[in-house]
Design a protein around this motif. Sequence first.
Motif, PDB file in Angstrom:
ATOM      1  N   THR A 118      25.920  42.113  39.086  1.00  0.00           N
ATOM      2  CA  THR A 118      25.667  41.734  37.685  1.00  0.00           C
ATOM      3  C   THR A 118      24.443  42.429  37.106  1.00  0.00           C
ATOM      4  OG1 THR A 118      24.237  39.787  37.938  1.00  0.00           O
ATOM      5  CG2 THR A 118      26.620  39.436  38.149  1.00  0.00           C
ATOM      6  N   GLN A 119      23.724  43.236  37.904  1.00  0.00           N
ATOM      7  CA  GLN A 119      22.549  43.921  37.375  1.00  0.00           C
ATOM      8  C   GLN A 119      22.751  45.424  37.224  1.00  0.00           C
ATOM      9  OE1 GLN A 119      19.010  42.863  39.548  1.00  0.00           O
ATOM     10  NE2 GLN A 119      19.261  40.670  39.160  1.00  0.00           N
ATOM     11  N   TYR A 120      23.967  45.898  37.456  1.00  0.00           N
ATOM     12  CA  TYR A 120      24.280  47.312  37.288  1.00  0.00           C
ATOM     13  C   TYR A 120      25.595  47.460  36.528  1.00  0.00           C
ATOM     14  CZ  TYR A 120      20.471  48.919  40.220  1.00  0.00           C
ATOM     15  OH  TYR A 120      19.232  49.190  40.707  1.00  0.00           O
ATOM     16  N   GLN A 121      25.648  48.473  35.656  1.00  0.00           N
ATOM     17  CA  GLN A 121      26.839  48.741  34.849  1.00  0.00           C
ATOM     18  C   GLN A 121      27.222  50.215  34.959  1.00  0.00           C
ATOM     19  OE1 GLN A 121      23.962  47.361  32.932  1.00  0.00           O
ATOM     20  NE2 GLN A 121      24.615  45.447  33.886  1.00  0.00           N
ATOM     21  N   PRO A 133      36.206  51.422  29.254  1.00  0.00           N
ATOM     22  CA  PRO A 133      35.348  50.671  28.332  1.00  0.00           C
ATOM     23  C   PRO A 133      34.098  51.470  27.980  1.00  0.00           C
ATOM     24  CG  PRO A 133      34.950  49.942  30.548  1.00  0.00           C
ATOM     25  CD  PRO A 133      36.039  50.986  30.645  1.00  0.00           C
ATOM     26  N   THR A 134      33.377  50.996  26.993  1.00  0.00           N
ATOM     27  CA  THR A 134      32.069  51.589  26.707  1.00  0.00           C
ATOM     28  C   THR A 134      31.092  51.268  27.825  1.00  0.00           C
ATOM     29  OG1 THR A 134      32.467  51.379  24.337  1.00  0.00           O
ATOM     30  CG2 THR A 134      30.188  51.696  25.031  1.00  0.00           C
ATOM     31  N   THR A 135      31.097  50.025  28.270  1.00  0.00           N
ATOM     32  CA  THR A 135      30.250  49.580  29.378  1.00  0.00           C
ATOM     33  C   THR A 135      31.073  48.679  30.286  1.00  0.00           C
ATOM     34  OG1 THR A 135      28.294  49.610  27.954  1.00  0.00           O
ATOM     35  CG2 THR A 135      28.120  48.400  30.024  1.00  0.00           C
ATOM     36  N   ALA A 136      31.088  48.981  31.555  1.00  0.00           N
ATOM     37  CA  ALA A 136      31.832  48.177  32.526  1.00  0.00           C
ATOM     38  C   ALA A 136      30.882  47.617  33.564  1.00  0.00           C
ATOM     39  CB  ALA A 136      32.903  49.012  33.214  1.00  0.00           C
ATOM     40  N   GLN A 137      31.127  46.382  33.960  1.00  0.00           N
ATOM     41  CA  GLN A 137      30.381  45.806  35.075  1.00  0.00           C
ATOM     42  C   GLN A 137      30.627  46.647  36.324  1.00  0.00           C
ATOM     43  OE1 GLN A 137      28.261  43.059  35.470  1.00  0.00           O
ATOM     44  NE2 GLN A 137      28.040  44.016  37.468  1.00  0.00           N
ATOM     45  N   ALA A 138      29.562  47.023  37.026  1.00  0.00           N
ATOM     46  CA  ALA A 138      29.698  47.787  38.269  1.00  0.00           C
ATOM     47  C   ALA A 138      29.951  46.824  39.421  1.00  0.00           C
ATOM     48  CB  ALA A 138      28.439  48.605  38.531  1.00  0.00           C
ATOM     49  N   TYR A 139      31.065  47.052  40.123  1.00  0.00           N
ATOM     50  CA  TYR A 139      31.394  46.255  41.301  1.00  0.00           C
ATOM     51  C   TYR A 139      31.080  47.083  42.536  1.00  0.00           C
ATOM     52  CZ  TYR A 139      34.140  43.361  38.063  1.00  0.00           C
ATOM     53  OH  TYR A 139      34.540  42.567  37.032  1.00  0.00           O
ATOM     54  N   PHE A 140      30.419  46.460  43.511  1.00  0.00           N
ATOM     55  CA  PHE A 140      30.088  47.127  44.767  1.00  0.00           C
ATOM     56  C   PHE A 140      30.938  46.525  45.880  1.00  0.00           C
ATOM     57  CE2 PHE A 140      25.950  47.104  42.398  1.00  0.00           C
ATOM     58  CZ  PHE A 140      25.984  48.449  42.054  1.00  0.00           C
ATOM     59  N   TYR A 141      31.604  47.420  46.624  1.00  0.00           N
ATOM     60  CA  TYR A 141      32.471  46.986  47.713  1.00  0.00           C
ATOM     61  C   TYR A 141      32.048  47.679  49.015  1.00  0.00           C
ATOM     62  CZ  TYR A 141      35.748  44.892  44.375  1.00  0.00           C
ATOM     63  OH  TYR A 141      36.331  44.111  43.398  1.00  0.00           O
ATOM     64  N   HIS A 142      32.365  47.000  50.116  1.00  0.00           N
ATOM     65  CA  HIS A 142      32.121  47.577  51.438  1.00  0.00           C
ATOM     66  C   HIS A 142      32.935  48.865  51.578  1.00  0.00           C
ATOM     67  CE1 HIS A 142      32.326  48.039  55.828  1.00  0.00           C
ATOM     68  NE2 HIS A 142      31.175  47.396  55.839  1.00  0.00           N
ATOM     69  N   PRO A 143      32.366  49.901  52.226  1.00  0.00           N
ATOM     70  CA  PRO A 143      33.099  51.174  52.354  1.00  0.00           C
ATOM     71  C   PRO A 143      34.468  51.052  52.994  1.00  0.00           C
ATOM     72  CG  PRO A 143      30.811  51.466  52.990  1.00  0.00           C
ATOM     73  CD  PRO A 143      31.005  49.980  52.777  1.00  0.00           C
ATOM     74  N   GLY A 144      34.688  50.016  53.808  1.00  0.00           N
ATOM     75  CA  GLY A 144      35.981  49.843  54.450  1.00  0.00           C
ATOM     76  C   GLY A 144      36.988  49.032  53.661  1.00  0.00           C
ATOM     77  N   SER A 145      36.623  48.624  52.438  1.00  0.00           N
ATOM     78  CA  SER A 145      37.531  47.793  51.641  1.00  0.00           C
ATOM     79  C   SER A 145      38.762  48.591  51.207  1.00  0.00           C
ATOM     80  CB  SER A 145      36.807  47.251  50.408  1.00  0.00           C
ATOM     81  OG  SER A 145      35.720  46.423  50.781  1.00  0.00           O
ATOM     82  N   LEU A 146      39.902  47.916  51.210  1.00  0.00           N
ATOM     83  CA  LEU A 146      41.153  48.536  50.785  1.00  0.00           C
ATOM     84  C   LEU A 146      41.409  48.143  49.331  1.00  0.00           C
ATOM     85  CD1 LEU A 146      43.687  50.191  51.500  1.00  0.00           C
ATOM     86  CD2 LEU A 146      44.774  48.055  52.212  1.00  0.00           C
ATOM     87  N   LEU A 147      41.080  49.042  48.423  1.00  0.00           N
ATOM     88  CA  LEU A 147      41.285  48.802  46.994  1.00  0.00           C
ATOM     89  C   LEU A 147      42.415  49.714  46.513  1.00  0.00           C
ATOM     90  CD1 LEU A 147      37.561  48.725  45.800  1.00  0.00           C
ATOM     91  CD2 LEU A 147      38.965  46.814  46.601  1.00  0.00           C
ATOM     92  N   GLU A 148      43.522  49.116  46.126  1.00  0.00           N
ATOM     93  CA  GLU A 148      44.676  49.870  45.669  1.00  0.00           C
ATOM     94  C   GLU A 148      45.262  49.221  44.427  1.00  0.00           C
ATOM     95  OE1 GLU A 148      47.437  50.012  48.872  1.00  0.00           O
ATOM     96  OE2 GLU A 148      46.293  51.503  50.023  1.00  0.00           O
TER      97      GLU A 148
END
Length: 354
Positions: A118-121, A133-148
């Motif tokens: 919540t402190q990075y965009q 978007p103009t500004t998006a919330q930055a989500y941080f995930y573990h390097p091994g996460s499976l995002l598809e």
Amino acid sequence: MKIRSLITLSLIGWLLTACFPSLQNQAIVSTSPTLTVKPSTAPTDNAQPPTATMPATTITPVRTSTPAHTPNKTPPPCSQANLITDITIPDGTIIQAGEILLKIWQLRNTGSCTWKHTQYQLEFAHGERLSGPTTAQAYFYHPGSLLELSQFGNSDWKNILGEVPPGEVANVPLLLKAPQQPGIYYSYWHLQDTQSNTAATLWAAIIVETEAEAETETPLPQTDWSGEWLHINTWFTAPDAPPGRLVLQQTQNKLSGYFYTKNNQQSGAYPVIDQNGADLVIVEGTISEDQQQAEGFFSLAWGEAMPFRWQMSPNFNQFEGVANPGADDSGFWCGGRGGLAPPTRSPQDDSGRY
């Protein structure tokens, strides 16, 4: 006279021996330098004098009160990151026109501060926005996460890292959409903290297929739901808020999409998580055989899914519907494309007829 002189000399010798007895039986040590003579085979007119070799002297350093000088090391900035690799969509990837893109960057925190959720965009910088978007919330995930894209809302999507300490690595996703027109597109984004300090500049570089290649594809039917819609979802925003952008992609009877919404504009029941960036909302559903209705689920990437129902208008460029139908806190959801605005209805009309 001779006898007196001998007596005097004897007396002086006895006195010296008596006053300095430590000198008895001691060898006399010479402090003169030792001379080393270089022999020559024959005398010459330019003969050099012998060279003197001075005895070795041991020097003991003397400590002073002034400490040794050490250079000052400048600490790294608070917000700083290095791009390690593109997990998805490396530069120059060929993309179908209108395709939804899941861009994932892998970054290392090389700054001195911990990245906190919540402190990075992700702030759009320049180039082609690609329906982002103009500004998006930055989500941080573990390097091994499976995002598809096919696994929206699974356990890995919900497992957002709350903190990324200095030196650690995290994956950062962003959903975008390829333009309809062929060409080469660059989209630049800044990873920023809440004080607008840029930690890194990120980018996506894609190639949308050429016109010749596009002509070989079957054109989308007029009744297809794919495209970018202006939409109002009163679950997140007030009915009179400016429309946001809803990106949809239909594949046969399957529907997927996303939009970004600012939680500080919300009026529904979702909890307020961030007051700075825009949160990602994912959409999944199915389309009826006559292409008139769509229903499915929507949720924040980390949240619980809730149902929706939409009804397409006869012009196929507007829809009306309801978010979370049947619930006391249901919301109105409408959209428009092709230059048409989203349909409007009174905020008091919560019949949920769709």
